[in-house]
Enzyme design. Structure first.
Site, PDB file in Angstrom:
ATOM      1  CG  ASP A   6       4.778  -1.093   9.608  1.00 10.45           C
ATOM      2  OD1 ASP A   6       3.775  -1.260   9.930  1.00 10.45           O
ATOM      3  OD2 ASP A   6       5.690  -1.316   8.621  1.00 10.45           O
TER       4      ASP A   6
ATOM      5  CG  HIS B 248      -3.313   2.088   8.532  1.00 10.18           C
ATOM      6  ND1 HIS B 248      -4.150   1.719   7.212  1.00 10.18           N
ATOM      7  CD2 HIS B 248      -2.105   2.258   8.183  1.00 10.18           C
ATOM      8  CE1 HIS B 248      -3.261   1.836   6.264  1.00 10.18           C
ATOM      9  NE2 HIS B 248      -1.928   2.201   6.746  1.00 10.18           N
TER      10      HIS B 248
ATOM     11  CB  SER C 226       6.523   9.668  12.799  1.00 12.68           C
ATOM     12  OG  SER C 226       7.255   8.882  12.094  1.00 12.68           O
TER      13      SER C 226
END
Length: 271
Positions: A89, A143, A239
């Site tokens: 996201d 992911h 991040s």
């Protein structure tokens, strides 16, 4: 609460506070204070807890809430073998097409891609360099964007600099200076690179398949078969995900640069 939390994030971004911060975020007592801090964090960043496991009362520390897991019954991640899917996201801050060993970091500042990856790579056939920035409000697990085989990884040590949300994104070679873990994957008879860049703090990047974390700047061989959208790892604060993908794997989906994206959304439509 924003006028409290944002200055706090800036202060603890400096190296002298990083280890202290790591310990503080894991504190579970006094419970009444920790719960108040968690509620303040959620309110400040307008986090919708509906799609995550449990509820606010189930989280015992700020670290726990930051790495919260999705509830698979409430938010289903659907693989699509015909596409490269978003690993996280965030905001797609840039997708740059390159044919040389240079990419734009921000505001026209270049960085050397091979130096960033710690691996000499030929980009002459055309590659896309995609940068996804995660804000404090985002889901901070990431992911695998494709099915394939992880052939190796490199854990790079870094200097501790604040990033985009703190207004210091114009440091020359910022991405190269930050802690990061770079993966090399084989997929569809070619290779891609995925880099999880820690924003600020020591040990801020974790991978599910790494047991012994060594920031030694050395590539370690691996042969790990992974499914698309299997959980890869997590950020423990701040991040950025950077991906290097060959043009022959596909072209960017329309209208995604500069816009929010969610894990599992189409990033590239494969050829």
């Amino acid at each position: 609460m924003k006028f409290i939390f944002r200055p706090l994030l800036y202060i603890i971004s400096f190296p002298v506070f990083s280890r202290i911060y790591g310990r503080l975020t894991k504190l579970k007592n006094p419970k009444f204070l920790i719960k108040k801090i968690i509620r303040g964090f959620i309110k400040t960043y307008s986090i919708n807890m509906d799609e995550y496991e449990g509820n606010i009362e189930d989280y015992d520390s700020l670290a726990d809430i930051f790495i919260r897991k999705l509830d698979p019954a409430k938010r289903v991640l659907k693989p699509d073998s015909g596409c490269i899917l978003s690993p996280a996201d965030g905001i797609v801050s840039s997708i740059e097409f390159v044919k040389r060993d240079k990419a734009i970091q921000v505001k026209g500042v270049e960085y050397n891609i091979s130096e960033f990856l710690n691996n000499e790579t030929d980009f002459s056939d055309g590659w896309y360099i995609t940068t996804i920035y995660l804000s404090p409000s985002n889901y901070h697990r990431y992911h695998f964007p494709v099915e394939g085989i992880v052939k190796g990884y490199c854990h790079m040590r870094g200097h501790l600099y604040p990033v985009n949300s703190l207004g210091l994104n114009n440091i020359k070679g910022l991405f190269i200076k930050n802690e990061r873990i770079v993966l090399k994957m084989d997929t569809k008879d070619t290779e891609i690179y995925i880099a999880a860049v820690g924003a600020t703090f020591v040990g801020s990047v974790k991978m599910e398949f790494i047991d012994n974390y060594r920031r030694d700047n050395k590539w370690k061989p691996l042969s790990l078969k992974v499914e698309q959208l299997r959980e890869m790892g997590r950020f423990e604060l701040g991040s950025t995900i950077i991906m290097a993908t060959p043009e022959k794997l596909g072209k960017p989906a329309a209208n995604i640069t500069g816009n929010p994206i969610r894990t599992g959304d189409i990033l590239f439509k494969q050829s």
